[in-house]
Design an enzyme around this catalytic site. Sequence first.
Site, mmCIF file in Angstrom:
data_model
loop_
_atom_site.group_PDB
_atom_site.id
_atom_site.type_symbol
_atom_site.label_atom_id
_atom_site.label_comp_id
_atom_site.label_asym_id
_atom_site.label_seq_id
_atom_site.Cartn_x
_atom_site.Cartn_y
_atom_site.Cartn_z
ATOM 1 C CE LYS A 89 -4.691 -26.907 51.095
ATOM 2 N NZ LYS A 89 -5.384 -25.480 51.965
ATOM 3 C CB SER A 164 -8.958 -26.746 53.128
ATOM 4 O OG SER A 164 -7.857 -25.777 52.860
ATOM 5 C CB SER A 188 -6.906 -23.708 55.148
ATOM 6 O OG SER A 188 -8.543 -23.679 55.062
#
Length: 516
Positions: A89, A164, A188
């Site tokens: 990420k 997210s 998330s």
Amino acid sequence: MGTSTTATGATDLTRLSAAELATRLAAGEVSSVEVTQAHLERIAAVEPSVHAFLHIDDDGALATARDVDARRSAGERLHALAGVPIAVKDIVVTKDLPTTAGSKILQGWIPPYDATITTRLREAGLPILGKTNMDEFAMGSSTEHSAFGNTHNPWDLDRIPGGSGGGSAAAVAAYEAPLAIGTDTGGSIRQPGAVTGTVGVKPTYGGVSRYGLIALASSLDQAGPVTRTVLDSALLHELIGGHDPRDSTSIPEPLPPLVEAARAGAAGDLRGVRVGVVTELGGEGYQPGVRARFEESLELLRGAGAEIVEVSCPHFTYALGAYYLILPSEASSNLAKFDGMRFGLRVVPDGGDGLAATAERVMSATRGAGFGDEVKRRIILGTYALSAGYYDAYYGSAQKVRTLIQRDFAAAFEQADVLVSPTAPTTAFKLGEKLDDPLAMYLNDVATIPANLAGVPGMSVPNGLSDDGLPVGLQILAPAKADDRLYRVGAALEALLESTWGGPLLARAPELEVAR
């Protein structure tokens, strides 16, 4: 090496779990270069449709793969996951690779150091395929707040992949990577897992180092694995977890035996395990198909010998409100460093108004251009909640609710070994459907937020398809530092479900159109 070719043009190496790839690599049946190249080819084929990545590092990934192959050929003892590629990420700092946190204010920033997670991945020999898309500074539940475009759900390209960390979940679901790193501040990792049919784990707060994570809310943020199987999550969790002296919140204790728990759980025997169903995490607002798959999963757990008990956590109903005061407050403080003075974007007013380009005006112009609407919204809310005259009424009160939620967990874990609920109240919604309604967007995290407020670990396991044909997830929660319970129960449920389905849930996903 005897691998076949699928209709997409990528070898079947992309369909294997990380554990299966590790076994083949260790046996010399396939090389890391072949495995990595297969995934890079898959990325090239489906990225135009999915957009899971913000940056792809072909050269770096293949260089790592070649190094692992050479070391393995020389007889060097390697980590079990050495040579298995991974996606990271874009909130995890990576030396010599762009790290943007999904924001224009960091566009083009190349960090001079690695996060502890990155260091551990590199030392173990996992080729890093690239950095995945995300909501800007991890603020969002749909990855629609990325400054660099939407990520699409591989199950239905017109739908969100969660957020997210939708990029990491989509990359794993689309077979672009067997493993990924996500971060979870209020769900998330787990909520994207639920809507993409992947396994997502939020470790105990402090169980995985936060050094080198771009902070959103420091008392809530936690990095963890995104995978296609529970065993893969355990393998990755054991690699990235453990004490880090550079993180003052890191737990100075070894991790429990996660891989051992996952392997034991896969036998499907849960006799003696008490599973608590949280009354407040279900009912109104939950899609009928989500609820139906949850009830079916409970029956499978009961059939495996688990005792199902109902528990009440009355203050969970206030978790959403408390979270959306605590998170913006911490975010407004953490994001103050992005001022256009030291790194990242700098916007200098053109001076056409006759005023000098003072530091204050540069800062204002930089933040105005560099931050998106959701980030601005939360900074304003957090600054207000921390302001004189409102601190006790808002932030202070939210922290008191947080304490009550922690007490609810403590009482619940006296009655049950783990707690379960649906991970998210609905399946993936259409892109744009909730973008202009922040409150509706925030409700996607209603079941996942309590774990972050209390610091306890949580896992989302795919547990079927809803009536609309889209995946749903079951959330498992355990006491702090008892992450091994997640893996035992999660692996048992996974094995029971796959026996019922005749294979992994992702095998039922539609094949993606690929670039020609």
